[in-house]
Design a protein around this motif. Structure first.
Motif, short mmCIF file in Angstrom:
data_model
loop_
_atom_site.label_atom_id
_atom_site.label_comp_id
_atom_site.label_asym_id
_atom_site.label_seq_id
_atom_site.Cartn_x
_atom_site.Cartn_y
_atom_site.Cartn_z
N LYS A 307 -3.37 -80.35 -37.74
CA LYS A 307 -2.48 -80.34 -36.57
C LYS A 307 -3.16 -80.94 -35.35
N LYS A 308 -4.51 -80.88 -35.32
CA LYS A 308 -5.19 -81.50 -34.18
C LYS A 308 -6.55 -82.02 -34.63
N LEU A 309 -7.06 -82.94 -33.82
CA LEU A 309 -8.28 -83.67 -34.18
C LEU A 309 -9.48 -82.75 -34.42
N HIS A 310 -9.68 -81.80 -33.54
CA HIS A 310 -10.89 -80.97 -33.63
C HIS A 310 -10.61 -79.60 -34.25
N GLN A 311 -9.59 -79.57 -35.10
CA GLN A 311 -9.18 -78.31 -35.74
C GLN A 311 -10.32 -77.68 -36.55
N ARG A 312 -10.40 -76.36 -36.46
CA ARG A 312 -11.41 -75.63 -37.25
C ARG A 312 -10.75 -75.02 -38.48
N VAL A 313 -11.59 -74.70 -39.47
CA VAL A 313 -11.05 -74.13 -40.70
C VAL A 313 -12.14 -73.31 -41.39
N ALA A 314 -11.70 -72.24 -42.08
CA ALA A 314 -12.65 -71.47 -42.90
C ALA A 314 -12.96 -72.31 -44.13
N LEU A 315 -14.21 -72.27 -44.59
CA LEU A 315 -14.59 -73.12 -45.72
C LEU A 315 -15.37 -72.33 -46.77
N ILE A 316 -14.84 -72.35 -47.99
CA ILE A 316 -15.49 -71.74 -49.15
C ILE A 316 -15.57 -72.87 -50.17
N ILE A 317 -16.76 -73.30 -50.55
CA ILE A 317 -16.87 -74.54 -51.33
C ILE A 317 -17.98 -74.43 -52.35
N GLY A 318 -17.74 -75.01 -53.53
CA GLY A 318 -18.81 -75.02 -54.52
C GLY A 318 -18.30 -75.02 -55.94
N SER A 319 -19.05 -74.32 -56.82
CA SER A 319 -18.72 -74.26 -58.24
C SER A 319 -17.38 -73.54 -58.41
N ARG A 320 -16.60 -74.01 -59.39
CA ARG A 320 -15.25 -73.49 -59.59
C ARG A 320 -15.21 -71.96 -59.73
N PHE A 321 -16.02 -71.40 -60.65
CA PHE A 321 -16.00 -69.96 -60.90
C PHE A 321 -16.35 -69.20 -59.62
N ASP A 322 -17.34 -69.68 -58.92
CA ASP A 322 -17.80 -68.96 -57.71
C ASP A 322 -16.74 -68.95 -56.61
N VAL A 323 -16.08 -70.09 -56.41
CA VAL A 323 -15.04 -70.15 -55.38
C VAL A 323 -13.87 -69.26 -55.79
N GLU A 324 -13.54 -69.26 -57.09
CA GLU A 324 -12.41 -68.42 -57.53
C GLU A 324 -12.73 -66.93 -57.38
N GLN A 325 -13.98 -66.56 -57.63
CA GLN A 325 -14.38 -65.16 -57.42
C GLN A 325 -14.26 -64.78 -55.95
N ALA A 326 -14.71 -65.66 -55.08
CA ALA A 326 -14.64 -65.39 -53.63
C ALA A 326 -13.17 -65.25 -53.21
N GLU A 327 -12.32 -66.16 -53.70
CA GLU A 327 -10.88 -66.09 -53.36
C GLU A 327 -10.28 -64.77 -53.83
N ALA A 328 -10.64 -64.36 -55.05
CA ALA A 328 -10.07 -63.12 -55.61
C ALA A 328 -10.44 -61.93 -54.72
N HIS A 329 -11.67 -61.89 -54.25
CA HIS A 329 -12.08 -60.77 -53.38
C HIS A 329 -11.37 -60.87 -52.02
N MET A 330 -11.33 -62.09 -51.46
CA MET A 330 -10.74 -62.25 -50.14
C MET A 330 -9.24 -61.94 -50.13
N GLN A 331 -8.60 -62.18 -51.28
CA GLN A 331 -7.17 -61.93 -51.36
C GLN A 331 -6.86 -60.53 -51.87
N GLY A 332 -7.90 -59.72 -52.04
CA GLY A 332 -7.70 -58.33 -52.48
C GLY A 332 -7.33 -58.23 -53.95
N ARG A 333 -7.66 -59.25 -54.75
CA ARG A 333 -7.33 -59.21 -56.18
C ARG A 333 -8.52 -58.76 -57.02
N ALA A 334 -9.65 -58.47 -56.40
CA ALA A 334 -10.83 -58.05 -57.18
C ALA A 334 -11.44 -56.81 -56.54
#
Ligand code: AFP
Length: 334
Positions: A307-334
């Motif tokens: 939406k804007k040039l200097h927009q900030r964003v949360a970033l979780i990046i890396g190996s597939r399994f690791d990012v999926e585990q992080a997402e599951a915890h962050m979304q309350g699924r683990a």
């Protein structure tokens, strides 16, 4: 006969030959990125000797203190690209406004967005630094781009990469056909192909995050970090912590050895710290091309609406399994 490794220029020419209709303009753009890398790494090697450490006394558009080397690196990018004839717009983390080249100025069909010196708090300590770039195409030929033309989703990037100034200088990039890494040979001044078709492991053993922020994170995020430290052989826990303060260096480590980097949103600052267009999008493009994942915790980075040039964003990046585990915890699924 003596075998020479492939140079960046040879590699670019070869790749260009496999693209019908390529004009050579994009190949030149990549060569110029390599040039910027040489200029900056030369300054970094002597930084402690030539009075270019410390701050300029100014604050940038992000509200951060500007290091002298931030300003030098930004100038190098601008000087090389402003008159290269390859780009029509330049946007940098260090510049409040983009540079939009007028039609009567030598310009090309590409738009370059960059973080000229990533991890700049490392400058005074002889620690690793980087630069990140993202390339977009400007389709219209009848008029100069506007700022709005630069604010595009990550899926529209046609190339992205980074320069890493570590114990050696490296250029790593993708054009959407795999990820390639080149190491600068300082004796001959050439980047040589050192990492061909990089693939990230599906799961790593290392996490990178500023855990000093633990108490500012959501419950799900805190639970994930707690989970990483519990001993459990089948999932390879506990993970080791490695955090350099330079996103490029941390992402490079996990690109080669697997693992996860997190700069999550905070309860009072859900948008996180990192910049979508200069940091998250280009690194997400690279990691996805290598077989990994990049997410905000809920959304694929490349699908985040810009939406804007200097927009900030949360970033979780890396190996597939690791990012999926992080997402599951962050979304309350683990
Ligand atoms: P600077 O370039 O302003 O030092 O920021 C570096 C960075 O964008 C990224 O490279 C690091 O991973 C992260 O910020 C470090 O942030 P913290 O100092 O909050 O851990």
């Amino acid at each position: 006969m003596r075998q020479f490794p492939t140079t960046l220029s040879q590699f670019i020419i070869r790749s260009q030959a496999s693209h019908a209709g390529a004009t050579g303009e994009f190949s030149s753009l990549l060569t110029q990125i390599g040039l910027v890398g040489k200029l900056i790494s030369q300054d970094l090697r002597r930084a402690g000797l030539i009075n270019i450490l410390g701050t300029t006394g100014e604050t940038n558009v992000q509200g951060e203190t500007v290091k002298k080397l931030d300003a030098i690196a930004n100038d190098d990018f601008v000087k090389v690209f402003q008159s290269s004839g390859h780009v029509c717009a330049l946007a940098s983390e260090e510049m409040e406004q983009p540079i939009l080249l007028p039609k009567n100025w030598p310009h090309g069909k590409y738009m370059l967005l960059f973080d000229p010196l990533d991890g700049s708090s490392n400058t005074d300590n002889n620690m690793p630094l980087g630069a990140i770039f993202s390339v977009l195409r400007y389709a219209r030929t009848d008029q100069s781009p506007t700022e709005a033309d630069l604010i595009r989703p990550g899926t529209e990037q046609i190339a992205a990469g980074y320069l890493l100034y570590g114990s050696s200088t490296m250029l790593v990039y993708t054009v959407g056909q795999g990820v390639y890494g080149f190491t600068l040979d300082p004796d001959i001044g050439e980047y040589l192909l050192s990492h061909e078709r990089i693939k990230i492991l599906d799961k790593g053993k290392v996490y990178a995050a500023n855990e000093g922020n633990y108490n500012k994170w959501s419950e799900g995020t805190r639970k994930y970090f707690d989970w990483l430290k519990v001993s459990d052989k089948p999932t390879g826990r506990p993970y080791s912590a490695r955090y350099s303060g330079c996103l490029v260096a941390d992402v490079h480590r996990l690109l080669l050895g697997g693992g996860i980097y997190l700069y999550p949103g905070e309860v009072d600052k859900p948008e996180g710290k990192l910049r979508l267009l200069y940091e998250a999008n280009p690194l997400a493009f690279i990691i996805e091309q290598a077989g990994g994942k990049a997410s905000t915790g809920t959304t694929r980075i490349l699908d985040v609406e810009a939406k804007k040039l200097h927009q900030r964003v949360a970033l979780i990046i890396g190996s597939r399994f690791d990012v999926e585990q992080a997402e599951a915890h962050m979304q309350g699924r683990a």
